[in-house]
Design a protein around this motif. Structure first.
Motif, mmCIF file in Angstrom:
data_model
loop_
_atom_site.group_PDB
_atom_site.id
_atom_site.type_symbol
_atom_site.label_atom_id
_atom_site.label_comp_id
_atom_site.label_asym_id
_atom_site.label_seq_id
_atom_site.Cartn_x
_atom_site.Cartn_y
_atom_site.Cartn_z
ATOM 1 N N LEU A 1 124.817 49.930 52.410
ATOM 2 C CA LEU A 1 123.750 50.724 51.795
ATOM 3 C C LEU A 1 124.297 51.610 50.683
ATOM 4 N N LYS A 2 125.495 52.144 50.867
ATOM 5 C CA LYS A 2 126.112 52.958 49.810
ATOM 6 C C LYS A 2 126.409 52.125 48.567
ATOM 7 N N SER B 1 121.349 56.995 56.494
ATOM 8 C CA SER B 1 121.679 56.773 55.078
ATOM 9 C C SER B 1 120.975 57.750 54.153
ATOM 10 N N ALA C 1 122.400 53.460 61.274
ATOM 11 C CA ALA C 1 123.000 53.521 59.943
ATOM 12 C C ALA C 1 121.930 53.632 58.865
ATOM 13 N N LYS D 1 126.352 51.140 56.863
ATOM 14 C CA LYS D 1 126.408 52.366 56.061
ATOM 15 C C LYS D 1 127.065 52.091 54.712
#
Length: 283
Positions: A41-42, A67, A63, A38
């Motif tokens: 990806l952020k 997302s 995750a 997570k």
């Protein structure tokens, strides 16, 4: 400046793969894997690497789904367990991976190793051909956008390429400063097979090396950043693993170049982590 936004390679079939991926080996299923992916990806990673053997596909897939990022914007890799060397076994394992990931397809599916991990070096030429036949059919079905291998030496590549309809598009190998498997790397690249570097930091074992630290200081970067940039400047995909947000961000902050003289020094360096586990693919 990160390398996450636009830096990619093109595979032999035209599929685009981000140069920097996020590895999940040794990240346990559950909150740890979920939060790591997570966070990655952020931060902006769009290339996530997992495997059946990691036992974290479910958390990785959740995750990704949670997302909010469109599925086609994330390059997802998973792997056929190394001990499976039959067509039927490979097809069944792939179905289980899709179920665990909760996905209709993956972007890359690869054979994890040419031999079982508990019997490294075992002759599995016939089994690898059978497994590869399954990967070809998976690819033809559209449920894997690309297919490849991992830990394959030159002999192993030649074995499956000899009778293959579709040649491997990726060879994922252990690769870091001082341990670059030149024979495998050069053969793969000459045959239009993109090489991915797993354990590009030798699982951290190389980061205290004085020479690497000195060069990193010269560029005002961390040893990890220097090691990852080294991989990219040699034309490989880098797959660092991290669980803390700080390390995840740091590993993507690669907006610098290593000059030719220093690349020559790094490419000539002896293994700074000789006690680190090596699969001995070249033997």
């Amino acid at each position: 400046m990160t390398v996450l936004d636009s830096e990619t390679y093109k595979l032999s079939n035209g599929t685009v793969i981000p140069k920097l991926g996020f590895g999940t080996w040794q990240i346990p299923n559950g909150d740890v894997a979920y939060n790591a992916v997570k966070d990655a990806l952020k931060v902006g990673y769009r290339h996530i690497d997992t495997a059946r053997a990691y036992e974290n596909e479910a958390s990785v897939g959740k995750a990704i789904k949670d997302s909010g990022i469109f599925r086609d914007e994330i390059f997802v890799t998973t792997k056929l367990p190394a001990e499976i060397k039959t067509y039927e076994g490979a097809m069944a394992s792939f179905e289980e991976s899709l179920k665990q990931l909760d996905m209709d397809y993956v972007d890359l599916y690869i054979i994890h190793a040419p031999w079982p991990w508990n019997n490294i070096g075992k002759d599995e030429d016939a089994g690898n051909k059978e497994a590869w036949r399954a990967l070809e059919d998976i690819y033809k079905s559209g449920r894997a956008k690309a297919i490849g291998v991992s830990n394959f030496a030159v002999h192993d590549l030649q074995n499956i390429m000899g009778g293959a309809e579709i040649k491997p598009m990726i060879n994922q190998i252990q690769y870091y400063i001082g341990y670059t498997e030149p024979e495998i790397t050069q053969f793969s690249q000459k045959n239009d097979i993109v090489v991915e570097a797993y354990s590009p930091l030798a699982t951290g074992d190389m980061l205290k090396n004085a020479e690497i630290k000195q060069l990193a200081d010269k560029y005002n970067v961390t040893p990890a950043q220097l090691a990852l940039k080294f991989v990219l400047e040699n034309g490989l995909v880098a797959l660092p693993k991290a669980t803390s947000l700080g390390h995840i961000e740091n590993n993507a902050d690669l907006g610098f170049s290593i000059n030719d003289t220093d690349m020559k020094t790094l490419n000539a360096m002896k293994d700074p982590a000789p006690e680190h586990f090596h699969p001995e693919s070249e033997k």
